[in-house]
Enzyme design. Structure first.
Site, short mmCIF file in Angstrom:
data_model
loop_
_atom_site.label_atom_id
_atom_site.label_comp_id
_atom_site.label_asym_id
_atom_site.label_seq_id
_atom_site.Cartn_x
_atom_site.Cartn_y
_atom_site.Cartn_z
CB SER A 6 -0.89 0.01 1.25
OG SER A 6 -1.35 1.31 1.52
CG HIS A 29 -3.74 -2.45 -0.69
ND1 HIS A 29 -4.62 -3.50 -0.58
CD2 HIS A 29 -4.21 -1.46 0.11
CE1 HIS A 29 -5.60 -3.16 0.26
NE2 HIS A 29 -5.38 -1.92 0.68
CG ASP A 31 -5.43 1.73 1.01
OD1 ASP A 31 -6.25 0.82 1.28
OD2 ASP A 31 -4.23 1.67 1.32
CG MET A 33 -9.49 6.23 1.96
SD MET A 33 -8.69 6.80 3.45
CE MET A 33 -7.42 5.58 3.61
CG HIS A 62 -9.16 -1.52 0.76
ND1 HIS A 62 -8.47 -1.31 1.93
CD2 HIS A 62 -10.45 -1.73 1.13
CE1 HIS A 62 -9.30 -1.38 2.96
NE2 HIS A 62 -10.51 -1.63 2.50
CG MET A 64 -11.46 1.71 2.84
SD MET A 64 -9.96 2.22 3.72
CE MET A 64 -8.84 2.34 2.35
CG MET A 133 -10.48 -3.60 7.04
SD MET A 133 -9.26 -2.87 5.94
CE MET A 133 -8.44 -1.67 6.94
CG ASP A 171 -5.33 -3.22 4.35
OD1 ASP A 171 -4.20 -2.76 4.56
OD2 ASP A 171 -6.21 -2.62 3.70
C1 DX5 Z 1 -6.04 1.53 6.03
C2 DX5 Z 1 -5.68 1.03 4.65
C3 DX5 Z 1 -4.46 0.19 4.62
C4 DX5 Z 1 -3.22 0.90 5.07
C5 DX5 Z 1 -2.10 -0.06 5.27
O1 DX5 Z 1 -7.28 2.10 6.01
O2 DX5 Z 1 -6.74 0.27 4.12
O3 DX5 Z 1 -4.27 -0.37 3.32
O4 DX5 Z 1 -2.80 1.87 4.17
O5 DX5 Z 1 -1.01 0.68 5.75
P1 DX5 Z 1 -0.20 0.26 7.06
O6 DX5 Z 1 0.54 -0.99 6.69
O7 DX5 Z 1 0.68 1.44 7.25
O8 DX5 Z 1 -1.18 0.04 8.16
ZN ZN Z 2 -6.26 -0.94 2.34
#
Ligand code: DX5
Ligand code: ZN
Length: 208
Positions: A6, A29, A31, A33, A62, A64, A133, A171
């Site tokens: 990520s 990965h 993310d 949001m 991913h 969110m 998670m 994750d």
């Molecule tokens: C959190 C994300 C993760 C996060 C992982 O909401 O979904 O993918 O970025 O990063 P680390 O390994 O720093 O927790």
């Molecule tokens: Zn994530």
């Protein structure tokens, strides 16, 4: 063990993506949001789509977000292996899983730390991936929640009971110590442990 990296905590995404591209990491990965499902917001797709300029790794997206159907067609355009959204949304889950599959992309459901594993059961026949998670979604660099270890065992037992070959990913807060608690996984997703280090490949080797 497969590794998905990520870049959420990156302060220079182009440079870090190029460095990751030189490693043997399995997936990037991504993310996403929306500022609604979680309070943080990532860059718009018009910027995110430039990822392809810096990596030829397959993407593990991913979402969110509150409304996955707005994002699925966009991320389906990229070099995407998985698109995952959250089981907590409750509505239109089958529809969105089918939408992902209609693009020939593997689909996943993510589950937050306080959501019971049984909420996944109705969707098992449709799934390729379950993303457990191990922190509250919303930001990188948080600490791994130790109860995740039992949750992963529970998910593995559920899949065995259903003779299911769905992949399990974890994750949040994954490093060279917490990864030992995730032996029931197929894919470890790790952000800051890799990105905030000198040698990305060395960290990846320690996670495998
Ligand atoms: C959190 C994300 C993760 C996060 C992982 O909401 O979904 O993918 O970025 O990063 P680390 O390994 O720093 O927790
Ligand atoms: Zn994530």
């Amino acid at each position: 063990m497969k590794i998905s990296a990520s870049f959420l905590s990156s302060s220079n995404i182009p440079v870090d993506l190029k460095r990751l591209n030189e490693t043997d990491v399995d997936y990037i990965h991504v993310d996403v949001m929306d500022g609604k499902f979680v309070s943080n917001k990532t860059m718009p797709f018009s910027e995110m789509k430039n990822i392809y300029k810096f990596t030829d790794k397959r993407l593990d997206v991913h979402l969110m977000v509150e409304d996955p159907k707005k994002y699925i067609p966009l991320y389906a355009e990229l070099n995407t292996e998985y698109i995952t959204f959250h089981v907590e949304l409750m509505d239109h889950i089958e529809e969105n899983l089918e939408l992902i599959k209609s693009y020939g992309i593997k689909c996943g459901l993510a589950i937050k730390p306080n959501t019971p594993v049984k909420s996944l059961v109705p969707y098992l026949p449709l799934l390729d991936l379950i993303l457990v998670m191990s922190v509250e979604p919303g930001q990188g660099g948080q600490s791994f929640i130790p109860e995740t270890q039992h949750k992963l065992e529970e998910v593995r037992a559920l899949l065995e009971a259903y003779h299911s070959d769905v992949m399990i990913s974890v994750d949040g807060g994954i490093d060279d110590q917490t990864c030992k608690l995730c032996q029931d996984c197929d894919i470890l997703t790790s952000g800051s442990y890799i990105i905030r280090s000198e040698s990305f490949q060395e960290q990846i080797n320690k996670l495998r």
